[in-house]
Design an enzyme around this catalytic site. Structure first.
Site, PDB file in Angstrom:
ATOM      1  N   LYS A  13       0.829  -1.215   0.000  1.00 48.24           N
ATOM      2  CA  LYS A  13       0.000   0.000   0.000  1.00 48.24           C
ATOM      3  C   LYS A  13       0.865   1.268   0.000  1.00 48.24           C
ATOM      4  O   LYS A  13       2.076   1.213   0.260  1.00 48.24           O
ATOM      5  CB  LYS A  13      -0.943  -0.037   1.208  1.00 48.24           C
ATOM      6  CG  LYS A  13      -1.987  -1.180   1.141  1.00 48.24           C
ATOM      7  CD  LYS A  13      -2.967  -1.087   2.314  1.00 48.24           C
ATOM      8  CE  LYS A  13      -4.031  -2.180   2.246  1.00 48.24           C
ATOM      9  NZ  LYS A  13      -5.024  -2.039   3.343  1.00 48.24           N
TER      10      LYS A  13
ATOM     11  N   TYR B 177     -12.268  -2.331  -3.999  1.00 46.21           N
ATOM     12  CA  TYR B 177     -12.784  -2.496  -2.638  1.00 46.21           C
ATOM     13  C   TYR B 177     -14.322  -2.418  -2.587  1.00 46.21           C
ATOM     14  O   TYR B 177     -14.885  -2.110  -1.535  1.00 46.21           O
ATOM     15  CB  TYR B 177     -12.180  -1.443  -1.711  1.00 46.21           C
ATOM     16  CG  TYR B 177     -10.800  -1.815  -1.180  1.00 46.21           C
ATOM     17  CD1 TYR B 177     -10.631  -2.943  -0.363  1.00 46.21           C
ATOM     18  CD2 TYR B 177      -9.684  -1.057  -1.461  1.00 46.21           C
ATOM     19  CE1 TYR B 177      -9.373  -3.283   0.138  1.00 46.21           C
ATOM     20  CE2 TYR B 177      -8.423  -1.382  -0.961  1.00 46.21           C
ATOM     21  CZ  TYR B 177      -8.283  -2.508  -0.157  1.00 46.21           C
ATOM     22  OH  TYR B 177      -7.046  -2.842   0.352  1.00 46.21           O
TER      23      TYR B 177
ATOM     24  N   ASN C  89      -1.973   0.342   6.711  1.00 47.46           N
ATOM     25  CA  ASN C  89      -1.507  -0.935   7.274  1.00 47.46           C
ATOM     26  C   ASN C  89      -0.646  -1.750   6.310  1.00 47.46           C
ATOM     27  O   ASN C  89      -0.622  -2.982   6.383  1.00 47.46           O
ATOM     28  CB  ASN C  89      -2.684  -1.739   7.851  1.00 47.46           C
ATOM     29  CG  ASN C  89      -3.698  -2.134   6.818  1.00 47.46           C
ATOM     30  OD1 ASN C  89      -3.560  -1.791   5.645  1.00 47.46           O
ATOM     31  ND2 ASN C  89      -4.710  -2.855   7.236  1.00 47.46           N
TER      32      ASN C  89
ATOM     33  N   HIS D 164      -2.113  -5.369   1.437  1.00 45.36           N
ATOM     34  CA  HIS D 164      -3.370  -6.075   1.202  1.00 45.36           C
ATOM     35  C   HIS D 164      -3.029  -7.490   0.779  1.00 45.36           C
ATOM     36  O   HIS D 164      -2.031  -7.711   0.094  1.00 45.36           O
ATOM     37  CB  HIS D 164      -4.163  -5.397   0.065  1.00 45.36           C
ATOM     38  CG  HIS D 164      -5.277  -6.266  -0.458  1.00 45.36           C
ATOM     39  ND1 HIS D 164      -6.515  -6.313   0.120  1.00 45.36           N
ATOM     40  CD2 HIS D 164      -5.305  -7.168  -1.482  1.00 45.36           C
ATOM     41  CE1 HIS D 164      -7.272  -7.193  -0.535  1.00 45.36           C
ATOM     42  NE2 HIS D 164      -6.561  -7.725  -1.514  1.00 45.36           N
TER      43      HIS D 164
ATOM     44  N   GLU E  95      -9.080 -10.888  -8.030  1.00 44.43           N
ATOM     45  CA  GLU E  95      -8.175  -9.752  -7.793  1.00 44.43           C
ATOM     46  C   GLU E  95      -6.970  -9.793  -8.732  1.00 44.43           C
ATOM     47  O   GLU E  95      -6.498  -8.748  -9.194  1.00 44.43           O
ATOM     48  CB  GLU E  95      -7.732  -9.744  -6.326  1.00 44.43           C
ATOM     49  CG  GLU E  95      -8.880  -9.424  -5.378  1.00 44.43           C
ATOM     50  CD  GLU E  95      -8.486  -9.382  -3.911  1.00 44.43           C
ATOM     51  OE1 GLU E  95      -9.352  -9.062  -3.076  1.00 44.43           O
ATOM     52  OE2 GLU E  95      -7.302  -9.654  -3.594  1.00 44.43           O
TER      53      GLU E  95
END
Ligand code: GDP
Ligand code: MG
Length: 137
Positions: free
Chosen positions: A9, A49, A112, A115, A126
């Protein structure tokens, strides 16, 4: 051999730990079958998402995911989906086990670090979202 999708990320890319995170995968039996750095558009992030569209944190999540470039990778190996989830650690880095990617590189639940697909079925979708089959080897 199973495949899963990983995203490093924007927070981790900005910190300069792309190499350290990719090393976690390669050092733990996950082969990098494809990888690329890209800037997500708002439409990309909203589509990726979409499952979280009704959650209160959706707009923050989308804003964060487009705040800078990301690195998307296809990881391949035995039990790749679960192995990647184990290497990542808990969603909230404060709850992530020591030695996991999120414990070591993430600041908070918004930023965080990574993913990872949460099922083999979602992994296939994905992967197809980001990669053509000819980009995966
Ligand atoms: P993951 O599979 O561990 O990434 O977690 P989820 O699929 O449940 O959530 C997707 C992402 O949304 C997480 O990685 C976080 O970046 C973000 N997120 C999840 N829960 C929360 C929350 O309660 N608050 C905020 N601000 N972000 C959250
Ligand atoms: Mg998830």
């Amino acid at each position: 051999m199973e495949r899963t999708l990983s995203i490093i990320k924007p927070d981790a890319v900005a910190k300069g730990v792309i190499g350290k995170i990719l090393d976690r995968f390669e050092s733990n039996g996950l082969r990098i079958a494809a990888t690329k750095k890209l800037q997500l558009s708002r439409a990309d992030a909203e589509a990726f998402y979409a499952v979280h569209a009704e959650r209160p944190f959706f707009n923050d999540l989308v804003d964060f995911m487009i705040s800078g470039p990301v690195v998307v990778s296809v990881l391949e190996g035995e039990n790749a989906m679960q192995k990647n989830r184990d290497l990542m650690g808990a969603t909230n880095p404060k709850e992530a086990e020591a030695g996991t990617i999120r414990a070591d590189f993430a600041e908070n639940i918004d930023a965080n670090a990574v993913h990872g697909s949460d099922s083999v079925e979602n992994a296939a979708n994905e992967i197809a979202f980001f990669f053509a089959e000819r980009e995966i080897s």
